[in-house]
Structures are given as C-alpha cells and as structure tokens.
Scaffold this motif. Structure first.
Motif, PDB file in Angstrom:
ATOM      1  N   LEU A   1       5.582 -43.975  23.664  1.00 58.30           N
ATOM      2  CA  LEU A   1       6.609 -43.698  24.675  1.00 58.30           C
ATOM      3  C   LEU A   1       7.695 -44.781  24.639  1.00 58.30           C
ATOM      4  CD1 LEU A   1       7.565 -42.377  27.487  1.00 58.30           C
ATOM      5  CD2 LEU A   1       6.038 -44.018  28.543  1.00 58.30           C
ATOM      6  N   ARG A   2       7.269 -46.047  24.593  1.00 62.19           N
ATOM      7  CA  ARG A   2       8.248 -47.138  24.560  1.00 62.19           C
ATOM      8  C   ARG A   2       9.115 -47.065  23.304  1.00 62.19           C
ATOM      9  NH1 ARG A   2       4.177 -50.102  27.347  1.00 62.19           N
ATOM     10  NH2 ARG A   2       3.149 -50.626  25.385  1.00 62.19           N
ATOM     11  N   ARG A   3       8.550 -46.516  22.226  1.00 66.44           N
ATOM     12  CA  ARG A   3       9.301 -46.401  20.978  1.00 66.44           C
ATOM     13  C   ARG A   3      10.002 -45.056  20.849  1.00 66.44           C
ATOM     14  NH1 ARG A   3       7.032 -50.015  16.733  1.00 66.44           N
ATOM     15  NH2 ARG A   3       5.483 -51.345  17.724  1.00 66.44           N
ATOM     16  N   GLY A   4      10.021 -44.255  21.919  1.00 68.74           N
ATOM     17  CA  GLY A   4      10.839 -43.033  21.916  1.00 68.74           C
ATOM     18  C   GLY A   4      10.165 -41.775  21.400  1.00 68.74           C
ATOM     19  N   VAL A   5       8.837 -41.719  21.485  1.00 71.01           N
ATOM     20  CA  VAL A   5       8.147 -40.483  21.090  1.00 71.01           C
ATOM     21  C   VAL A   5       7.190 -40.086  22.212  1.00 71.01           C
ATOM     22  CG1 VAL A   5       6.525 -39.424  19.470  1.00 71.01           C
ATOM     23  CG2 VAL A   5       8.325 -40.939  18.620  1.00 71.01           C
ATOM     24  N   LEU A   6       7.289 -38.830  22.649  1.00 68.73           N
ATOM     25  CA  LEU A   6       6.450 -38.368  23.755  1.00 68.73           C
ATOM     26  C   LEU A   6       5.289 -37.528  23.260  1.00 68.73           C
ATOM     27  CD1 LEU A   6       9.129 -37.293  26.386  1.00 68.73           C
ATOM     28  CD2 LEU A   6       7.762 -39.381  26.359  1.00 68.73           C
ATOM     29  N   THR A   7       4.077 -37.954  23.597  1.00 67.37           N
ATOM     30  CA  THR A   7       2.899 -37.113  23.434  1.00 67.37           C
ATOM     31  C   THR A   7       1.885 -37.554  24.469  1.00 67.37           C
ATOM     32  OG1 THR A   7       1.271 -36.186  21.916  1.00 67.37           O
ATOM     33  CG2 THR A   7       1.772 -38.538  21.658  1.00 67.37           C
TER      34      THR A   7
END
Ligand SMILES: *Cc1c(COP(=O)(O)O)cnc(C)c1O
Length: 424
Positions: free
Chosen positions: A374-380
């Motif tokens: 999430l912090r690196r810009g990917v949502l799962t």
C-alpha cells in the motif's frame, strides 16, 4: 510554515482526511470489516486515487466486481443512456431490455435461461432453491430431505443458510441455528464427492476455483470428473462463478477450461460492470422450469438499469477479448510471481489474471506485506492472513502488472528483513 500552508500540503490534508474518514466509519459504522488505512476518492481503469491524490494500482478489483476496470467509459455510457430512459419498474411488468439481457447471458454461458438477482449470495440462494425443488419434483427425494454436496473451504456469500455450510469459524460463530441439507467434502477430491452421494442428493454446488479460500486451484480434470459423476447419478452440477467468471481465469468461464458445462451457474460481481450489483442464476431449461409465479423473486433483480449494464458488460468482455487478455497476461503474472525464490513463499498458484501467493506465517505476516505494498502504491488484501491475492482489472497493461509484481517482491523483502532484524 504557517498552520494554513501546513494543512494545505497534500500529505497533511491527506492524513487529516484519512483520520476523519476512518474515525467516522468506526464510530458510525459496523465493524464487520478491517480495511487497510487508505481512503479512496477516485478511480479510473486499473488505478485508484486516495483523498490526497496518490495513485495506486488496483490488484483487488473489488473481488472481481471491477474486472473491467473502474468507470469503464462504455459501461458508464450504457448506464447514463438507460438513466435517460427508464429506471426501476419491478417485475410486475415487462421491460424492453430484460429479455435481451437474459438471452445474451444464456448465449454467453451456453445455458438456456436466466433468473436475475442482485448480489452473489442471492444468486447462490436461488441455485439452492432450484436444486431442492428439482430434487423433490424430478428426483422424487422425500419432502424435507434434499441434500446438496458442497466443498470444504467454500465461499458462496453471507446469508444464514450459506454461512451454515461454511467451514470458516469466523463466518459462522454466533449465527446459528443453521439450515440442514448440506454435506461437505474436501475440495478437489472427486472420489470423496462421489462417495458422499445418497438417494437424497439433489445437486453438487462448487466453485471451480476457490477464491476466498485463497485461490485454490483443483487438480486438472476435477471439473470434467464432476460433470461425469453428476451425469452418472442424475444429479445437478452447479458452479458458483461469481468471482471466477467473466474472463478472470483466462476463459469467459472457468468451467470452459474442461468443457464441464454445468446445469446451473451462479454469476455476479463483474456482471454489474463495477457499477451496480447485478447477479444471476443461469441454468438449463429443465432446471429453471422448477420456478413458477410466486416461488421466487427480487424487487431489484433484473431492473432496467441492471439489465442495461449487464448487457454492456457482456459486450465489453467479448469485444475487448478480455478472457484472452487474462490468459496471456496471467502467464506473465504467474511466471513473475514464481520468479522469487524467497524463502517465505510456500506456493504460487492461480489461473489467468488471478493468483495467490501463500506465505509462511512463521516468517512473514501477509497483512504486513499488504501494508508495505500500500505504501508503495499497490492495493491488495490478504486472505486468511497467509495468502496475498493478485486479481487486477482484466484491462490492465503489462507495465502496470509488472510494476505491481515488483512492488510485491520489494515489499516481501522489506517485511522479512524487518522480521529478521527483530529476531536477530
Ligand atoms: C463474492 C462471492 C459471493 C457472494 O457475492 P456477494 O455479492 O458478496 O453476495 C458468492 N460466491 C463467490 C464465489 C464469491 O466470490
């Protein structure tokens, strides 16, 4: 820096609205979810944006409900055109697009007839009703005795009947008494399933790949074996493709990988194009004919807006070749996920643009990996604290897919290094 400029920097404004949104949800909402700490405000294609404008790649697709990407222009347009014409009328009357919607969905699935509902759970309930009535009327099962065979690890929704045959304690605890009439067998074991059939069995109800259980792929040949078993014993085969359907696994429907056409098919999620809840029970004519006026219904099921969006979703699936895209990019997904020889990875599995990476909980916590992503810009989101799910919108470009996988590898490295530092 003055207070005024401080709160107007995007990061500070984002942090403030993040806290506000999260605080309000916990204060005024039920606590039946534990969301990641991100507040989303906009979506476009495979991207989601938080309240501070930060962009994320969506690797969840709302559990396949957003398989066509967020706000797909053709789907939005279909909804707007319908909104300019007719909204809701109930099923007390005919509407001009329900017939075409049912026909197009029957043709897409290779089945004969549709019964539209709204959520996946309602479509699953519809299938259960159909199976039971079929059992009494066509298989002469004694009244009140019909059995449906299900698989351990199943997920078919959250109604009380459905959670009653779940094997997940957190779905069930405190919600009984539960409806009888379900027999559970291990998923992927055709022989065990056949052994559970009795003279009271009406149907088999199975997900061709178990999604919520952690993207569990059964052995090759399992689906066609189930088809043969159900034919042999003259019982119904019902697949729940609420999550696996509409191109997710690299074919329009997962059963097509083994030409195991079911007698009944439960659809939802992507059928609503990411815009509306649209689900359906689709079946062979002899199954659907158990329903007569008064036996089943839904105020919103098959309403003109739902039918308009559902029809366009079918067209987008076909005209954008999304199943093929899922099959091709799915190979990249599985290969690149498997590239990591990381000691915390126990297994990588999946089909099409649908993969799960099972992590060793003694080495890393899957939820921590999701936070790092999430912090690196990917949502799962993890399932069961051990599996990271990869299910992007099928319209994803290869470069976004590759980037999301790199972010996963980096996040796994980061989280396991942190864990090692704590231990060491
Ligand atoms: C999500 C899901 C459902 C339930 O759908 P809802 O719309 O949440 O009721 C049923 N079956 C499967 C396989 C699912 O993944």
């Amino acid at each position: 820096m003055s207070f005024h400029t401080l709160i107007h920097t995007p990061a500070a404004a984002g942090a403030a609205s993040l806290e506000r949104a999260i605080g309000r949800e916990s204060r005024f909402g039920a606590k039946n979810y534990a969301p990641l700490p991100v507040v989303l405000a906009r979506g476009e294609g495979v991207h989601l944006f938080d309240t501070a404008g930060k962009r994320y790649i969506d690797m969840m697709s709302a559990y396949s409900a957003a398989s066509f990407g967020h706000l797909h222009p053709r789907l939005v347009d279909a909804l707007k055109r319908q909104l300019a014409r007719l909204d809701l009328i109930s099923r007390a009357y005919y509407s001009d697009n329900l017939g075409p919607f049912c026909q197009e969905l029957a043709e897409l699935t290779g089945l004969d007839a549709c019964l539209p509902m709204n959520t996946g759970a309602e479509a699953a309930e519809t299938a259960i009703k159909a199976a039971r009535r079929y059992g009494y009327e066509q298989l002469s099962i004694p009244e009140g005795k019909a059995e449906i065979i299900v698989a351990g690890g199943n997920f078919h929704g959250r109604t009380t009947t459905i959670v009653g045959f779940s094997s997940e304690p957190s779905y069930r605890r405190g919600f009984g008494p539960f409806a009888p009439g379900f027999v559970s067998v291990p998923f992927g074991d055709a022989a065990a399933l056949e052994a559970a059939i009795t003279s009271c069995t009406a149907a088999v109800l199975i997900e061709p790949i178990q999604g919520e259980a952690g993207i569990i792929v059964p052995p090759d040949g399992y689906l066609s074996e189930l088809r043969k078993i159900c034919d042999r014993h003259k019982i119904l085969l019902i697949f729940d493709e609420v999550q696996s359907g509409f191109g997710r696994t690299g074919r329009n429907f997962c059963f097509e990988h083994e030409s195991a056409t079911p007698d009944g098919l439960i659809l939802g999620k992507a059928l609503g194009g990411g815009l509306l809840p649209v689900s359906a029970f689709v079946a062979r004519r002899f199954v659907m004919d158990v329903f007569d006026p008064g036996s089943h219904g839904s105020t919103f099921g098959g309403n003109p807006l739902a039918a308009a969006v559902g029809r366009e979703a079918i067209r987008v699936l076909e005209e954008e070749d999304l199943a093929l895209r899922s099959q091709v990019l799915g190979k990249t997904l599985l290969r690149r996920l498997s590239d990591s020889a990381h000691p915390a990875v126990i297994e990588v599995r999946g089909k099409g643009l649908w993969a799960g990476v099972e992590l060793d909980p003694s080495r890393v916590n899957a939820a921590d990996v999701c936070l790092a992503m999430l912090r690196r810009g990917v949502l799962t989101k993890d399932t069961h604290n051990t599996v990271i799910r990869f299910a992007p919108p099928l319209v994803i470009e290869e470069r976004d897919l590759v980037q999301a996988i790199e972010v996963f590898h980096d996040s796994l490295d980061e989280v396991s290094a942190r864990g090692a530092a704590r231990v060491g």
